[in-house]
Design a protein around this motif. Structure first.
Motif, PDB file in Angstrom:
ATOM      1  N   ARG A  37       0.840  -1.210   0.000  1.00  0.00           N
ATOM      2  CA  ARG A  37       0.000   0.000   0.000  1.00  0.00           C
ATOM      3  C   ARG A  37       0.870   1.253   0.000  1.00  0.00           C
ATOM      4  O   ARG A  37       0.686   2.163   0.795  1.00  0.00           O
ATOM      5  CB  ARG A  37      -0.909  -0.025   1.226  1.00  0.00           C
ATOM      6  CG  ARG A  37      -1.812  -1.230   1.242  1.00  0.00           C
ATOM      7  CD  ARG A  37      -2.574  -1.318   2.531  1.00  0.00           C
ATOM      8  NE  ARG A  37      -1.636  -1.537   3.632  1.00  0.00           N
ATOM      9  CZ  ARG A  37      -1.989  -1.606   4.900  1.00  0.00           C
ATOM     10  NH1 ARG A  37      -3.240  -1.459   5.252  1.00  0.00           N
ATOM     11  NH2 ARG A  37      -1.095  -1.807   5.836  1.00  0.00           N
ATOM     12  N   TRP A  38       1.821   1.330  -0.899  1.00  0.00           N
ATOM     13  CA  TRP A  38       2.756   2.447  -0.918  1.00  0.00           C
ATOM     14  C   TRP A  38       2.076   3.792  -1.100  1.00  0.00           C
ATOM     15  O   TRP A  38       2.580   4.808  -0.659  1.00  0.00           O
ATOM     16  CB  TRP A  38       3.769   2.262  -2.036  1.00  0.00           C
ATOM     17  CG  TRP A  38       4.675   1.090  -1.820  1.00  0.00           C
ATOM     18  CD1 TRP A  38       4.984   0.500  -0.619  1.00  0.00           C
ATOM     19  CD2 TRP A  38       5.367   0.374  -2.803  1.00  0.00           C
ATOM     20  NE1 TRP A  38       5.840  -0.544  -0.800  1.00  0.00           N
ATOM     21  CE2 TRP A  38       6.099  -0.651  -2.159  1.00  0.00           C
ATOM     22  CE3 TRP A  38       5.470   0.472  -4.177  1.00  0.00           C
ATOM     23  CZ2 TRP A  38       6.908  -1.535  -2.819  1.00  0.00           C
ATOM     24  CZ3 TRP A  38       6.284  -0.419  -4.830  1.00  0.00           C
ATOM     25  CH2 TRP A  38       6.985  -1.406  -4.169  1.00  0.00           C
ATOM     26  N   THR A  39       0.954   3.820  -1.762  1.00  0.00           N
ATOM     27  CA  THR A  39       0.305   5.106  -2.024  1.00  0.00           C
ATOM     28  C   THR A  39      -0.547   5.576  -0.859  1.00  0.00           C
ATOM     29  O   THR A  39      -0.963   6.731  -0.836  1.00  0.00           O
ATOM     30  CB  THR A  39      -0.577   5.023  -3.286  1.00  0.00           C
ATOM     31  OG1 THR A  39      -1.549   3.993  -3.092  1.00  0.00           O
ATOM     32  CG2 THR A  39       0.245   4.719  -4.516  1.00  0.00           C
ATOM     33  N   THR A  40      -0.813   4.711   0.108  1.00  0.00           N
ATOM     34  CA  THR A  40      -1.679   5.115   1.208  1.00  0.00           C
ATOM     35  C   THR A  40      -1.056   4.950   2.583  1.00  0.00           C
ATOM     36  O   THR A  40      -1.589   5.456   3.552  1.00  0.00           O
ATOM     37  CB  THR A  40      -2.999   4.311   1.183  1.00  0.00           C
ATOM     38  OG1 THR A  40      -2.678   2.926   1.256  1.00  0.00           O
ATOM     39  CG2 THR A  40      -3.780   4.581  -0.084  1.00  0.00           C
ATOM     40  N   LEU A  45       6.468   2.712   2.644  1.00  0.00           N
ATOM     41  CA  LEU A  45       7.282   3.229   1.540  1.00  0.00           C
ATOM     42  C   LEU A  45       8.677   2.625   1.600  1.00  0.00           C
ATOM     43  O   LEU A  45       9.303   2.606   2.668  1.00  0.00           O
ATOM     44  CB  LEU A  45       7.398   4.749   1.632  1.00  0.00           C
ATOM     45  CG  LEU A  45       6.251   5.564   1.094  1.00  0.00           C
ATOM     46  CD1 LEU A  45       6.425   7.025   1.448  1.00  0.00           C
ATOM     47  CD2 LEU A  45       6.130   5.407  -0.400  1.00  0.00           C
TER      48      LEU A  45
END
Length: 50
Positions: A37-40, A45
């Motif tokens: 879930r890198w975008t959230t 990250l």
């Protein structure tokens, strides 16, 4: 627990259970293969150091 026991006795063993997932539940397999879930999630990250 008493109510749980009474319902299971009345309707059949294992009819009512606590909210504990089974070991081989179908969603368990899907969850294991989800994408990161890198975008959230900032904590997920990837980081690079030089």
């Amino acid at each position: 627990m008493k109510t749980l026991d009474e319902l299971n006795q009345k309707m059949g063993r294992g009819t009512v259970r606590l909210g504990v997932p089974r070991q081989n539940a179908a969603w368990h397999l899907r969850c294991a293969h989800r994408t990161p879930r890198w975008t959230t999630q900032w904590g997920e990250l990837p980081s690079a150091k030089a």
